[in-house]
Write an enzyme that holds these catalytic residues in place. Structure first.
Site, short mmCIF file in Angstrom:
data_model
loop_
_atom_site.label_atom_id
_atom_site.label_comp_id
_atom_site.label_asym_id
_atom_site.label_seq_id
_atom_site.Cartn_x
_atom_site.Cartn_y
_atom_site.Cartn_z
N ASN A 73 30.48 10.72 57.70
CA ASN A 73 28.83 11.40 58.80
C ASN A 73 28.65 12.77 57.93
O ASN A 73 29.33 13.42 58.00
CB ASN A 73 29.56 11.63 60.16
CG ASN A 73 28.66 12.50 60.72
OD1 ASN A 73 27.53 11.97 61.21
ND2 ASN A 73 28.98 13.91 60.56
N GLU A 74 27.04 13.01 57.52
CA GLU A 74 27.22 13.89 56.86
C GLU A 74 28.25 14.63 55.40
O GLU A 74 28.26 15.69 56.11
CB GLU A 74 27.11 15.31 58.28
CG GLU A 74 25.79 14.18 59.30
CD GLU A 74 24.86 15.71 60.11
OE1 GLU A 74 25.84 16.14 60.01
OE2 GLU A 74 24.09 14.83 60.59
N GLU A 131 28.47 10.45 71.35
CA GLU A 131 29.50 11.07 70.27
C GLU A 131 30.84 11.15 71.42
O GLU A 131 30.33 11.75 72.66
CB GLU A 131 28.81 12.24 69.02
CG GLU A 131 29.81 13.05 68.86
CD GLU A 131 29.04 13.76 67.49
OE1 GLU A 131 29.89 14.76 66.89
OE2 GLU A 131 27.52 14.16 67.55
N GLN A 133 20.94 11.37 71.56
CA GLN A 133 22.19 10.82 71.86
C GLN A 133 21.88 9.48 72.65
O GLN A 133 20.58 9.75 73.20
CB GLN A 133 23.96 11.64 71.82
CG GLN A 133 24.28 11.09 70.55
CD GLN A 133 25.62 12.62 70.50
OE1 GLN A 133 26.70 11.76 71.63
NE2 GLN A 133 26.03 13.10 69.70
N ASN A 186 29.58 13.94 63.99
CA ASN A 186 30.47 15.32 63.55
C ASN A 186 32.23 15.13 64.16
O ASN A 186 33.13 16.04 62.89
CB ASN A 186 30.28 17.36 64.11
CG ASN A 186 28.29 17.42 62.39
OD1 ASN A 186 28.14 16.85 62.18
ND2 ASN A 186 28.42 18.60 63.55
N GLU A 226 20.95 8.51 62.89
CA GLU A 226 20.48 10.24 64.32
C GLU A 226 19.12 10.66 63.90
O GLU A 226 18.75 11.02 62.87
CB GLU A 226 20.81 11.25 63.65
CG GLU A 226 23.40 11.17 63.75
CD GLU A 226 23.97 11.91 63.88
OE1 GLU A 226 22.75 13.35 64.64
OE2 GLU A 226 24.57 11.98 63.17
N TYR A 270 16.38 16.17 63.05
CA TYR A 270 15.60 16.63 65.05
C TYR A 270 14.58 17.28 63.93
O TYR A 270 14.43 18.29 63.33
CB TYR A 270 16.80 17.75 65.53
CG TYR A 270 18.14 16.30 64.97
CD1 TYR A 270 18.01 15.57 66.19
CD2 TYR A 270 19.23 16.24 64.23
CE1 TYR A 270 19.48 14.74 66.49
CE2 TYR A 270 20.40 15.78 64.70
CZ TYR A 270 20.93 14.62 65.83
OH TYR A 270 21.65 13.83 65.38
#
Length: 501
Positions: free
Chosen positions: A174-175, A29, A351, A74, A294, A246
């Site tokens: 994304n999200e 990212e 990442q 993000n 992710e 996460y």
């Protein structure tokens, strides 16, 4: 003294599914030092003519990463892709509202595609469905995938890229369930937009794969209603739905932390159930697959990130320095992904470089391997083929977060092409070794190749540049005799046991 004992049966006919190699994907990212000072540092001694660090590329090729998600995250929800193409001297500097930094746009779509080819990986491209939408997405895919003869394909050619990039896999935002996301939407709003964007993108290139946004984590108040609503709109238009999660040991509770994969397993099962509910409701014959695009450990850097000044360029954000116990958790999470190989077809360790990453770099200095590099390396290298369905018997324990957690977390992978069987195993016990017996009689004539072990006396041990204190060795004690494998797994250890005919 009674020793802890566990057993497992692995049979070559007990197949879950062929493992999609993209389960070993990762993520870059425009965040922190992932791009600038990570993969791209023009003044570095190892930089190539395009400014990409060869030492970093070497480590990435060592991991054999088949797909990398880009450019966010993000970041993508406020990104204008046009800012990152064309002459570098003409590219604008923009405020990145997601991470409150300055984006210089010195690396954009074409440069990243060049880097991906050097890294030997495909790209999972994300489109901006936050501040932009259908028009932006159809223009970007035209720029990337059409041979020529149209405005955006000819624009790409004028930027020096004669051949199309032919990107196959695309993320629809994304999200978008997250209130932190620029352009955050309700499930209904996002579902409609994603469906219409998918339709337009497939009209440009019918051969693409599309990933819709699932929940940002299983603790969202909208989970799993979000998935059900989004799939009501997009079921026949997409191929995958995403999962993000996460894991942390912020409470310093090793017993609960080492059981993190229990949470991942529950998350995956709930999303599969939701997908199949919508499938039944729609009388569809199509399965929706999962893209766990992710996942990682992330908590060490929170305090440091809170002190960063806004609007700097490539600050050291999300630079977790990983411990030995983090590596054990990553190993267990990989085992869980393999156990769901029938539905989890893509996954991205988030990442890849500097930002919550297995690879770290020094400016104008070395690139080095974090502790989590090794379980990911082993899984990517040896976890190709069929995921087997293990029959496991293990003693269990209770902790603050979970009950009945098996001390043994394990699975097997059979590679028919090379006639190799690999067993991945984590002993979660904090103080005792585990006697393991594995029935491998269906693998007649197989011999032990090696038993790799990652272990350390200190759960908090870390690696540093030039000082790799957490690294695997090949002195494991596994033996095979008469179709039975036996091994003593050290306390809190990651094990890779390889057999071949």
């Amino acid at each position: 003294m009674n020793r802890l004992k566990a057993s497992m049966v692995l049979d070559k006919d007990f197949k879950i599914a062929t493992i999609d190699n993209r389960i070993y994907g990762s993520f870059i990212e425009h965040l922190g030092r992932a791009v600038y000072e990570g993969i791209y540092e023009p003044g570095h001694p190892t930089a190539n003519e395009s400014g990409f660090r060869r030492d970093v590329l070497k480590l990435i090729r060592e991991l054999n990463v088949p797909i990398v998600r880009y450019p966010g995250g993000n970041f993508v929800s406020g990104y204008n892709w046009e800012d990152g193409v064309g002459p570098r001297e003409s590219r604008p500097r923009r405020l990145d509202l997601a991470w409150r930094t300055i984006e210089t746009n010195q690396v954009g779509t074409n440069e990243f595609m060049d880097w991906a080819r050097l890294a030997g990986t495909e790209v999972m491209m994300a489109v901006n469905l936050g501040t932009r939408g259908i028009d932006d997405a159809r223009n970007l895919i035209e720029y990337c995938n059409i041979e020529g003869g149209s405005y955006f394909s000819d624009l790409r050619k004028s930027h020096g890229c004669k051949a199309p990039h032919k990107i196959k896999t695309w993320c629809l935002g994304n999200e978008m369930d997250g209130p932190w996301q620029i352009g955050h939407k309700t499930a209904g709003e996002y579902g409609r937009l994603a469906a219409e964007t998918a339709k337009a993108m497939r009209q440009v290139d019918p051969g693409i794969e599309l990933v819709a946004c699932g929940s940002s984590n299983p603790y969202m108040s909208t989970f799993p209603d979000w998935e059900a609503t989004v799939l009501e709109h997009t079921y026949e238009a997409i191929d995958y739905i995403s999962l993000h999660q996460y894991y942390s040991n912020s409470a310093n509770d090793p017993a609960s932390y080492l059981a993190s994969s229990v949470s991942m397993d529950q998350f995956i099962k709930t999303v599969i159930s939701t997908c199949d509910f919508v499938k039944a409701k729609k009388r569809s014959h199509k399965n929706i697959y999962l893209s766990f695009d992710e996942w990682n450990v992330w908590y060490h850097s929170h305090a440091a990130d809170s002190k960063l000044d806004p609007w700097s360029i490539a600050p050291p954000q999300l630079e977790d320095v990983y411990t030995f116990e983090d590596a054990l958790v990553v190993g267990s999470l990989l085992i869980t992904l393999l156990k769901h190989a029938d539905r989890v077809k893509m996954a991205c360790l988030a990442q890849l470089v500097n930002v919550i990453a297995p690879i770290m770099t020094e400016v104008n200095g070395r690139a080095w391997r974090q502790t989590i590099f090794y379980p990911f390396l082993h899984a990517s290298k040896f976890g190709r083929g069929y995921a087997l369905n293990p029959v496991i018997s293990s003693p269990v324990y209770d902790c603050k977060a979970f009950t009945d957690v098996p001390y043994l977390d394990s699975t097997g992978v059979y590679n028919e092409e090379t006639e190799e069987l690999t067993i991945f195993a984590v002993n979660r016990h904090l103080s005792e070794g585990l006697e393991l017996e594995v029935d491998v009689r269906s693998f007649e004539g197989y011999r032990l190749v090696e038993h790799i072990v990652l272990e350390h006396d200190d759960l908090k041990a870390v690696n540093k540049a030039g000082e790799e204190s957490v690294a695997p060795h090949k002195d494991g004690n596994a033996v095979v005799n008469g179709g039975m494998l036996s091994a003593r797994l050290a306390r809190t250890s990651w094990n890779v046991i390889r057999l071949a005919r």
